[in-house]
Design an enzyme around this catalytic site. Structure first.
Site, PDB file in Angstrom:
ATOM      1  N   ASP A  67      67.426 -23.387 -33.514  1.00  0.00           N
ATOM      2  CA  ASP A  67      68.511 -22.452 -33.197  1.00  0.00           C
ATOM      3  C   ASP A  67      68.062 -21.387 -32.200  1.00  0.00           C
ATOM      4  O   ASP A  67      66.873 -21.293 -31.870  1.00  0.00           O
ATOM      5  CB  ASP A  67      69.040 -21.787 -34.483  1.00  0.00           C
ATOM      6  CG  ASP A  67      67.929 -21.336 -35.422  1.00  0.00           C
ATOM      7  OD1 ASP A  67      66.778 -21.198 -34.960  1.00  0.00           O
ATOM      8  OD2 ASP A  67      68.196 -21.118 -36.608  1.00  0.00           O
ATOM      9  N   ASN A 135      69.874 -16.346 -48.461  1.00  0.00           N
ATOM     10  CA  ASN A 135      71.175 -16.829 -48.938  1.00  0.00           C
ATOM     11  C   ASN A 135      71.271 -18.358 -48.924  1.00  0.00           C
ATOM     12  O   ASN A 135      72.353 -18.909 -49.079  1.00  0.00           O
ATOM     13  CB  ASN A 135      72.317 -16.201 -48.125  1.00  0.00           C
ATOM     14  CG  ASN A 135      72.292 -16.616 -46.650  1.00  0.00           C
ATOM     15  OD1 ASN A 135      71.488 -17.443 -46.242  1.00  0.00           O
ATOM     16  ND2 ASN A 135      73.178 -16.040 -45.861  1.00  0.00           N
ATOM     17  N   GLU A 142      75.111 -21.151 -42.354  1.00  0.00           N
ATOM     18  CA  GLU A 142      75.300 -20.113 -43.363  1.00  0.00           C
ATOM     19  C   GLU A 142      76.178 -20.623 -44.512  1.00  0.00           C
ATOM     20  O   GLU A 142      76.919 -21.605 -44.350  1.00  0.00           O
ATOM     21  CB  GLU A 142      75.996 -18.908 -42.699  1.00  0.00           C
ATOM     22  CG  GLU A 142      75.154 -18.209 -41.629  1.00  0.00           C
ATOM     23  CD  GLU A 142      74.141 -17.230 -42.227  1.00  0.00           C
ATOM     24  OE1 GLU A 142      73.603 -17.497 -43.317  1.00  0.00           O
ATOM     25  OE2 GLU A 142      73.881 -16.200 -41.576  1.00  0.00           O
TER      26      GLU A 142
END
Ligand code: GLP
Length: 240
Positions: A67, A135, A142
């Protein structure tokens, strides 16, 4: 999933190196997926060390980073391009022409996603190095993302922005968007090594291994891959 618990960063790095070599047995001109973040740093140091000792060469290696931030100039010290140069590329014998990182400053970001996707189709990744967000994100996929995603543009969650604030002077400077490989691209890698350290990752590690496969915890999709080695330190492994 093969889970290996370690006592410290050095042990993690040594085992990651051992697994990396095992996964590269008989692979010609390896294609490697690389991750940023602090978790792989000790492993990259180990690669540099083995290269300096003459035990390892990156000749013929092609790399794809997972990324890149959108809107951060390539030469900014926190761009993933600069980060990877500092952590690894500047210290080894890799051919710079064989390094691929998404361009977060491309004039047309959709075209850039297509370009990266086409390259990933052309060169299947032999070994993907991964970290995990607190997370449960992998790359910048995400919670709530599509489990069928390919290379795409993503908005970073508040938690990720807070986690990344340590690298910037103020939280306002932290990028809020990125180009990332999707979960499909990551699952397409032949072998995966996930490196995890720190107590703040313990819940994500537990849910990734013991929970259901769910978009609420993108890393849980790794349960569907046949060759994943998770190398985890004692702090991150405290709930498993
Ligand atoms: C960033 C990267 C991820 C990485 C994560 C964890 O969000 N995009 O690929 O896994 O950070 O970073 P760290 O290892 O520093 O906790």
């Amino acid at each position: 999933m093969r889970i290996i618990k370690c006592n410290n960063k050095q042990e993690m790095a040594d085992l990651a190196y051992q697994t990396f070599q095992e996964y590269l047995t008989n692979v010609v001109d390896p294609v490697i997926g690389l991750a940023t973040g602090s978790s792989p740093i000790a492993f990259y140091d180990k690669l540099i060390d083995e290269y300096n000792k003459g035990n390892f060469s990156f000749k013929g290696f092609r790399t794809f980073n997972l990324d890149e931030y959108i809107g951060v100039p390539k030469e900014h010290e926190q761009s993933y391009y600069s980060t990877m140069s500092k952590l690894l590329f500047d210290h080894i014998d890799i051919d710079r022409n064989l390094i691929e990182i998404p361009n977060g400053n491309a004039p047309d970001l959709s075209l850039e996603c297509e370009r990266y996707e086409t390259l990933l189709d052309q060169y299947r990744i032999d070994v993907q190095i991964l970290g995990i967000g607190t997370n449960g994100h992998i790359a910048f996929n995400e919670p709530g993302c599509s489990l069928a995603s390919k290379v795409h543009i993503t908005e970073l969650k508040e938690q990720t922005i807070k986690d990344n604030a340590r690298f910037f002077d103020t939280i306002e400077e932290v990028p809020t968007k990125a180009i990332t490989m999707g979960l499909v691209n990551i699952l397409h890698a032949k072998k995966i090594i996930l490196l995890v350290s720190g107590s703040n990752k313990a819940e994500a590690v537990r849910d990734m291994i013991q929970g259901n496969v769910t978009d609420n915890l993108p890393a849980s999709i790794l349960q569907l891959h046949r060759h994943v080695t998770v190398i985890v330190d004692a702090d991150a492994a405290r709930l498993i």
